[in-house]
Every structure is written in structure tokens, then in C-alpha cells.
Design a protein around this motif. Structure first.
Motif, PDB file in Angstrom:
ATOM      1  N   PRO A 198       0.818  -1.214   0.000  1.00  0.00           N
ATOM      2  CA  PRO A 198       0.000   0.000   0.000  1.00  0.00           C
ATOM      3  C   PRO A 198       0.856   1.269   0.000  1.00  0.00           C
ATOM      4  CG  PRO A 198      -0.045  -1.053   2.159  1.00  0.00           C
ATOM      5  CD  PRO A 198       0.646  -2.006   1.227  1.00  0.00           C
ATOM      6  N   GLU A 199       2.112   1.150   0.474  1.00  0.00           N
ATOM      7  CA  GLU A 199       2.976   2.326   0.587  1.00  0.00           C
ATOM      8  C   GLU A 199       3.303   2.932  -0.780  1.00  0.00           C
ATOM      9  OE1 GLU A 199       3.452  -0.731   1.523  1.00  0.00           O
ATOM     10  OE2 GLU A 199       5.517  -1.427   1.362  1.00  0.00           O
ATOM     11  N   LEU A 200       3.108   2.178  -1.863  1.00  0.00           N
ATOM     12  CA  LEU A 200       3.397   2.733  -3.179  1.00  0.00           C
ATOM     13  C   LEU A 200       2.219   3.526  -3.749  1.00  0.00           C
ATOM     14  CD1 LEU A 200       5.414  -0.119  -4.955  1.00  0.00           C
ATOM     15  CD2 LEU A 200       6.268   1.918  -3.810  1.00  0.00           C
ATOM     16  N   GLY A 201       1.060   3.405  -3.122  1.00  0.00           N
ATOM     17  CA  GLY A 201      -0.076   4.239  -3.517  1.00  0.00           C
ATOM     18  C   GLY A 201      -0.772   3.835  -4.806  1.00  0.00           C
ATOM     19  N   TYR A 202      -0.647   2.581  -5.229  1.00  0.00           N
ATOM     20  CA  TYR A 202      -1.321   2.152  -6.467  1.00  0.00           C
ATOM     21  C   TYR A 202      -2.802   1.847  -6.242  1.00  0.00           C
ATOM     22  CZ  TYR A 202       2.853   1.902  -9.390  1.00  0.00           C
ATOM     23  OH  TYR A 202       3.949   2.216 -10.148  1.00  0.00           O
ATOM     24  N   LYS A 203      -3.216   1.740  -4.992  1.00  0.00           N
ATOM     25  CA  LYS A 203      -4.600   1.416  -4.626  1.00  0.00           C
ATOM     26  C   LYS A 203      -5.140   0.216  -5.406  1.00  0.00           C
ATOM     27  CE  LYS A 203      -5.950   6.101  -3.391  1.00  0.00           C
ATOM     28  NZ  LYS A 203      -6.827   7.203  -3.788  1.00  0.00           N
ATOM     29  N   PRO A 204      -4.565  -0.957  -5.172  1.00  0.00           N
ATOM     30  CA  PRO A 204      -5.030  -2.141  -5.907  1.00  0.00           C
ATOM     31  C   PRO A 204      -6.487  -2.473  -5.597  1.00  0.00           C
ATOM     32  CG  PRO A 204      -3.401  -2.744  -4.238  1.00  0.00           C
ATOM     33  CD  PRO A 204      -3.440  -1.265  -4.272  1.00  0.00           C
ATOM     34  N   THR A 205      -7.219  -2.937  -6.603  1.00  0.00           N
ATOM     35  CA  THR A 205      -8.609  -3.353  -6.389  1.00  0.00           C
ATOM     36  C   THR A 205      -8.649  -4.713  -5.704  1.00  0.00           C
ATOM     37  OG1 THR A 205      -9.307  -2.119  -8.325  1.00  0.00           O
ATOM     38  CG2 THR A 205     -10.813  -3.814  -7.524  1.00  0.00           C
ATOM     39  N   ASN A 206      -7.831  -5.655  -6.193  1.00  0.00           N
ATOM     40  CA  ASN A 206      -7.812  -6.996  -5.590  1.00  0.00           C
ATOM     41  C   ASN A 206      -7.360  -6.920  -4.136  1.00  0.00           C
ATOM     42  OD1 ASN A 206      -8.363  -7.782  -8.172  1.00  0.00           O
ATOM     43  ND2 ASN A 206      -6.703  -9.277  -8.304  1.00  0.00           N
ATOM     44  N   LYS A 207      -7.980  -7.752  -3.324  1.00  0.00           N
ATOM     45  CA  LYS A 207      -7.606  -7.809  -1.903  1.00  0.00           C
ATOM     46  C   LYS A 207      -7.108  -9.210  -1.562  1.00  0.00           C
ATOM     47  CE  LYS A 207      -9.396  -3.705  -1.459  1.00  0.00           C
ATOM     48  NZ  LYS A 207      -8.466  -2.639  -1.828  1.00  0.00           N
ATOM     49  N   TYR A 208      -6.201  -9.266  -0.582  1.00  0.00           N
ATOM     50  CA  TYR A 208      -5.693 -10.547  -0.091  1.00  0.00           C
ATOM     51  C   TYR A 208      -6.105 -10.704   1.371  1.00  0.00           C
ATOM     52  CZ  TYR A 208      -2.938 -11.453  -4.265  1.00  0.00           C
ATOM     53  OH  TYR A 208      -2.566 -11.734  -5.555  1.00  0.00           O
ATOM     54  N   LEU A 209      -6.728 -11.853   1.670  1.00  0.00           N
ATOM     55  CA  LEU A 209      -7.155 -12.108   3.047  1.00  0.00           C
ATOM     56  C   LEU A 209      -6.020 -12.822   3.779  1.00  0.00           C
ATOM     57  CD1 LEU A 209     -10.762 -13.459   2.310  1.00  0.00           C
ATOM     58  CD2 LEU A 209     -10.000 -11.086   2.601  1.00  0.00           C
ATOM     59  N   PRO A 210      -5.517 -12.221   4.862  1.00  0.00           N
ATOM     60  CA  PRO A 210      -4.396 -12.854   5.578  1.00  0.00           C
ATOM     61  C   PRO A 210      -4.842 -14.152   6.246  1.00  0.00           C
ATOM     62  CG  PRO A 210      -5.139 -10.873   6.718  1.00  0.00           C
ATOM     63  CD  PRO A 210      -5.943 -10.962   5.469  1.00  0.00           C
ATOM     64  N   PRO A 211      -3.885 -15.038   6.539  1.00  0.00           N
ATOM     65  CA  PRO A 211      -4.244 -16.304   7.186  1.00  0.00           C
ATOM     66  C   PRO A 211      -4.916 -16.043   8.536  1.00  0.00           C
ATOM     67  CG  PRO A 211      -1.930 -16.288   6.523  1.00  0.00           C
ATOM     68  CD  PRO A 211      -2.453 -14.905   6.313  1.00  0.00           C
ATOM     69  N   ARG A 212      -5.886 -16.853   8.877  1.00  0.00           N
ATOM     70  CA  ARG A 212      -6.515 -16.758  10.205  1.00  0.00           C
ATOM     71  C   ARG A 212      -5.501 -17.181  11.262  1.00  0.00           C
ATOM     72  NH1 ARG A 212     -10.547 -19.213   6.901  1.00  0.00           N
ATOM     73  NH2 ARG A 212     -12.572 -18.168   6.951  1.00  0.00           N
ATOM     74  N   ALA A 213      -5.799 -16.777  12.508  1.00  0.00           N
ATOM     75  CA  ALA A 213      -4.932 -17.198  13.615  1.00  0.00           C
ATOM     76  C   ALA A 213      -4.951 -18.726  13.687  1.00  0.00           C
ATOM     77  CB  ALA A 213      -5.414 -16.585  14.919  1.00  0.00           C
ATOM     78  N   ARG A 214      -3.766 -19.326  13.804  1.00  0.00           N
ATOM     79  CA  ARG A 214      -3.689 -20.792  13.873  1.00  0.00           C
ATOM     80  C   ARG A 214      -4.142 -21.293  15.242  1.00  0.00           C
ATOM     81  NH1 ARG A 214      -3.614 -20.582   9.198  1.00  0.00           N
ATOM     82  NH2 ARG A 214      -2.095 -21.427   7.736  1.00  0.00           N
ATOM     83  N   LYS A 215      -4.781 -22.471  15.262  1.00  0.00           N
ATOM     84  CA  LYS A 215      -5.178 -23.083  16.532  1.00  0.00           C
ATOM     85  C   LYS A 215      -4.039 -23.950  17.010  1.00  0.00           C
ATOM     86  CE  LYS A 215      -9.961 -22.604  15.308  1.00  0.00           C
ATOM     87  NZ  LYS A 215     -11.055 -23.135  14.492  1.00  0.00           N
TER      88      LYS A 215
END
Lengths: 245, 314
Positions: A198-215
Motif C-alpha cells: 500500500p505504501e506505493l499508492g497504487y490502490k489495488p482493487t484486488n484484496k488478499y485475506l491474511p491467514p486466520r490465527a492458527r489453533k
């Protein structure tokens, strides 16, 4: 026209779940399969069965290991493709007008009839989404399967990008990220979907969902720390005492 | 970044050409150079040949060179298009300057205006070239405030080194012009040294963590998506020159700046064939040194796509 639209009616894009992606490369394979016969066809394949195959792919699946101190390591399978940025640097640098961002849905495309193959757009893309077709001498990129999503010859449920349709883990989602009520927007909000770099400011449309907290611990799944010790009574208790001697 | 020879040749050759052209325009207008047909012809011929072969070479790295004319259409958004437009526009006042100087043997009045306009457009063209690189946010080594000053100063410097050759060949004894060569070499050397220092010390903001959207943890590559180098790795992942970067930098310091500076200074105090030999060797050495400098400019540029291929910072 390589000036960017001030806003687009829709922001069609992908939401990619890094928690559920299993790294099977099916999305990349089906992407190649569809697109080598689609809008940007053909996608070159040099030496495909040799020791050093080379060719144009719109989607590539990386695998990373994340070491997290005393917590268990993570394996991240990371599909990488065009993010159809709002602030698409690849479009504005294009000297010919071959690259453009559509006002109606925000999809970033290349008109290969105008492209001179200067490769500057691939330099301007932080994500490595554009690849050079040496056979045609032009640049190619993900079209968000523009020839599927609006294709009235396909059944309505098939009008989705090839990568999304084929994903066996349900890790890829397609929709309008401009509409806060859409399934992809809701999913992004619920799972804290991320922009890449995000620091480059391209404002990507696609989003990435981070991994959930592991059990990791038994408490994480509501189990007691240790199993109860078996304590038999009556005849079985007597037998247990005798046999334990 | 992969250092494509056509682009290295283009930026160095046309850089020197525009530098010389600008100096021809300014010195011609100022009356510091004789309004002599042969001086005008030699100087403008050298400048425009360097510019034109450079521009031509830059089309060789295109996938579809026959469509190169299209590259001038998107000047509203693209620095590459602006460079193309300005490069073509510069030929107009340069042609007028040549007409006055070579045909009428006059560099005053309206011809002087053409000279000044030539210098301004030359400068703008080089700024556009530099802005192509300056505007690329994924490449920290280019997207900084050093790129434009370095490009424009090195262009003026390599033009001045050529101007020295010209005045010595024509026996124009002008220590102001030779002095400018010395000053630009010293300033160019200083600026490029600071620029290299900046690139050695600083890094781009993106990291492999922000490239993946994974906040915490040490990320390393487990498996690449493909078994052999693809376009991205060949174009953006170039590492050959980085291996020899320090050696090449020393060569560039010596040939590009130190030796030409010493020889140009020497030429101020001697005359005759010795001075001519000094400025010609200075020019040859400077050209080689600047080619190496430009090679490093590309080879040491680290694109953010490398974060997906094993780099943790860029």
C-alpha cells in the motif's frame, strides 16, 4: 487514452484467501488454458516440454515460509496476478494509448494492436503482473477474463474468471469491490482484506485475506489441557487393580 | 533491471548530443563561438548525429518498432511520450540555428533566439528522459530526487566534453568554454558520487511482508511458481553487473570523471597538438566511463517484483 478515469462505476476484482489457498496451481493452469484461446490469445509457450520452459502466464502461484518466533511456521501459497489498481501506474506510463483502464468496471487492459512492446508498463507495475510476448512483440496481462464475465454464451454461473471457477479450495472470489454490499466487499471487511504494497499508492482493487490465527493450544478448540485419567469402578476397577500389580 | 544495450546507448549518446546542442545554442547566441560555417556545421552535425542515432537505437529494443510513431500520442500522462514529442520539436529550432549558422553565417538576432530555444528544448527533452525513470515508483534507486539532476548534469557534462574537442579542433581559444567543461566534470562527479551514496544507504519502503500482506514474521521462498527464469526474472531480476558493481564503479569514477577532469584542466594550460590530444582522450574516456555509469544505473536498480522472488527488501 492513458489518463486514468477519476472514478469507475464498478471496481471488479478478486479477493484471494491466503488462509485457504492450498497452492495447487489450478487457477494458474486454468487461466493459461482459457486465455491462450481468449482475448489475448495465443499465450506463448517456448520449449514447453524441455528443461527450461518459458512462456507468458497471467497468474503465478508462489509459496513462502513465514517463521514467527516461537509460534509455528506458516506456509503461504500466494497467487499473483494483476490487481487492476485504481491508480494504475502501468496505464499512465504507456506512451501509445495501448494500455487503458475501463470507466465502466475498472478493468485494466492492453490493446495489442497499439502496443509497441517498450515494456515500460512492466517496469511501472510493482506486482509483476505484465509479461512480454516475444512472439508478437507486445505486452500481455490478466483481463479479469473479460471474455467470460460478460459472455452471454456461457451459463450465468460460469460468467466468472477462469481462476475463480476452477479453484478447488474456494480461495478465490470475484465481484464488485465498489459495492459495500457485495459478497467480496463483505468478505474483505470481515477478514480484514489487505492491499499489497500500500505504501506505493497504487490502490489495488484486488484484496488478499491474511491467514486466520492458527489453533495451536488445546484451549483454542475448547478442549481441556490434558485428558482425564481413566478411573474404573466395580469389577473393572478390581480387575484394573489386579492387573496393575 | 536488465541493462538493454540499446537504451544505455540511447541515454548516453543522445544525452551527450542534447548537451552539446544546448551549448551550441547558448554559446552561439552569446557570440562566444565564431559564426563560422564550418564550426556550426561540425558542432551541429556532431550533436544531431548523436541525438538521432540514440533515438534510432532506442527503437531497437521495442517489440514492434514499426509502431514507434504511436509513442508520441499520450503526452498527457506519459513521460516517454513527452520525451518523444520534445525530441522531435527540438529539431525545429535546431534546424533554424543550423540555417543561420551554416547558410547565413549569422548567430545574432533571431538566429540567437533559435539558439536559446534549442537549448531550452534540449534541456526539457533530457528532463523528460530522466522523468521516465524518476516516475517509476517500484524502483527506489530511480524514484528519488537525484535522478533528474544527475541525468541533466551528466548530459551537459558530456556535451561540454565534446564542445572542448570542437573548440580545440577549430582553434577557438576560449578558456570560459574550457572552464565550463572542467566545472561540469567536477560537479557531475560530485553529484554522481552523492547519488551512488544515496543508493547505497537507502532502501525502498516495500518489503516482502508488505508485498504479501503478511505483517509479522520472517518470510523466505519455499517454492517458485516456475522451474526456469521467466520474463520478470530476466527483465527485473538482473544480477550480473551487481556482482562486479564496485569494480565497475571504480572504472566509472576513473574513466568517466577523474581522467577527463585532469585532462580538461591540463588543456587549459597547454596549447597546440598536446591540448587537442588531451581533450580527445578526455572525450573517449568520458564516453566509456558514462556508458559504465549508465550500465550500473540499470543493473543496480532493484524492482519490487524481486520481493516475490527471494529479496526481502529492495
Amino acid at each position: 487514452m492513458t489518463s486514468l478515469p477519476s472514478e469507475t462505476k464498478k471496481k471488479l476484482g478478486l479477493v484471494i484467501d491466503l488462509d485457504t489457498c492450498v497452492g495447487c496451481h489450478a487457477c494458474a493452469t486454468n487461466c493459461k488454458e482459457w486465455n491462450t484461446g481468449g482475448h489475448s490469445a495465443p499465450l506463448p509457450d517456448h520449449n514447453p516440454y524441455g528443461a527450461r520452459p518459458d512462456g507468458v502466464w497471467f497468474n503465478r502461484v508462489h509459496s513462502f515460509e513465514v517463521r514467527r518466533g516461537n509460534r509455528p511456521n506458516l506456509t503461504i501459497n500466494f497467487p499473483r496476478s494483476c490487481l487492476h489498481c485504481e491508480n494504475a501506474g502501468c496505464v499512465t506510463v504507456c506512451p501509445t494509448g495501448a494500455s487503458y483502464k475501463r470507466v465502466e468496471d475498472g478493468i485494466v487492459l492492453v490493446n495489442t494492436d497499439k502496443c509497441i512492446g517498450c515494456k515500460l508498463c512492466s517496469w511501472a507495475c510493482p506486482y509483476g503482473a505484465r509479461e512480454f510476448d516475444e512472439d508478437e512483440g507486445v505486452m500481455k496481462k490478466c483481463t479479469l477474463c473479460i471474455d467470460r464475465i460478460y459472455n452471454e454464451n456461457l451459463e450465468p454461473e460460469d460468467r466468472q474468471p477462469a481462476c475463480v471457477l476452477t479453484c478447488p479450495a474456494g480461495a478465490r472470489h470475484f465481484g464488485d469491490l465498489n459495492d459495500p454490499q457485495s459478497a467480496v466487499s463483505q468478505l474483505t471487511a470481515a477478514r480484514h482484506g489487505r492491499d499489497l504494497m500500500p505504501e506505493l499508492g497504487y490502490k489495488p482493487t484486488n484484496k488478499y485475506l491474511p491467514p486466520r490465527a492458527r489453533k495451536v493450544d488445546s484451549a483454542d478448540i475448547g478442549a481441556p489441557d490434558e485428558l482425564e485419567v481413566f478411573k474404573a469402578e466395580g469389577f473393572l476397577g478390581w480387575l484394573d487393580t489386579v492387573l496393575s500389580k | 533491471m536488465h541493462p538493454a544495450f540499446s537504451v544505455i546507448f540511447f541515454t548516453t549518446s543522445s544525452g551527450a548530443g542534447y548537451g552539446l546542442l544546448a551549448l551550441m545554442g547558448i554559446f552561439g547566441a552569446a557570440g562566444l563561438l565564431p559564426a563560422d560555417r564550418w564550426v556550426g556545421l561540425a558542432g551541429l552535425f556532431m550533436a544531431l548525429t548523436l541525438i538521432s542515432t540514440g533515438l534510432l537505437a532506442s527503437t531497437f529494443h521495442l517489440g514492434r518498432p514499426e509502431r514507434a510513431w504511436r509513442a508520441m500520442t499520450q503526452w498527457r500522462s506519459s513521460w516517454l511520450a513527452r520525451e518523444g514529442v520534445m525530441a522531435v520539436l527540438t529539431y525545429i529550432p535546431a534546424g533554424l540555428l543550423g540555417l543561420g549558422w551554416i547558410w547565413f553565417e549569422d548567430t545574432r538576432g533571431l538566429w540567437a533566439v533559435a539558439g536559446i530555444v534549442t537549448a531550452i528544448l534540449s534541456w526539457i527533452t533530457v528532463v523528460c528522459t530522466a522523468m521516465i525513470y524518476r516516475s517509476l515508483r517500484p524502483i527506489h534507486q530511480w524514484h528519488n530526487d537525484w535522478t533528474v539532476p544527475a541525468y541533466t548534469l551528466l548530459s551537459l557534462m558530456s556535451g561540454a566534453v565534446l564542445m572542448s574537442v570542437l573548440i580545440h579542433l577549430f582553434g577557438v581559444d576560449n578558456n570560459y568554454i574550457q572552464g565550463l567543461t572542467v566545472v561540469t566534470l567536477a560537479a557531475g562527479w560530485g553529484l554522481k558520487t552523492l547519488y551512488w551514496g544515496f543508493n547505497r544507504r537507502s532502501k525502498g519502503l516495500p518489503t516482502v511482508n508488505s508485498a504479501l500482506g503478511i505483517d509479522a514474521g520472517d518470510v523466505s521462498v519455499l517454492e517458485l511458481p516456475h522451474t526456469s527464469d521467466n520474463y520478470l526474472m530476466k527483465e527485473m531480476g538482473f544480477k550480473v553487473a551487481r556482482k562486479h558493481a564496485d569494480k565497475l564503479r571504480r572504472i566509472s569514477h576513473l574513466l568517466g570523471f577523474a581522467l577527463p577532469l585532469a585532462l580538461s584542466l591540463l588543456a587549459m594550460f597547454i596549447s597546440g597538438y598536446g591540448a587537442i590530444a588531451a581533450v580527445i582522450i578526455a572525450w573517449g574516456s568520458c564516453s566509456l566511463g558514462i556508458l559504465v555509469e549508465r550500465w550500473l544505473f540499470f543493473a543496480e536498480a532493484k524492482h519490487t517484483v524481486n520481493l516475490y522472488y527471494g529479496a526481502t527488501t529492495v
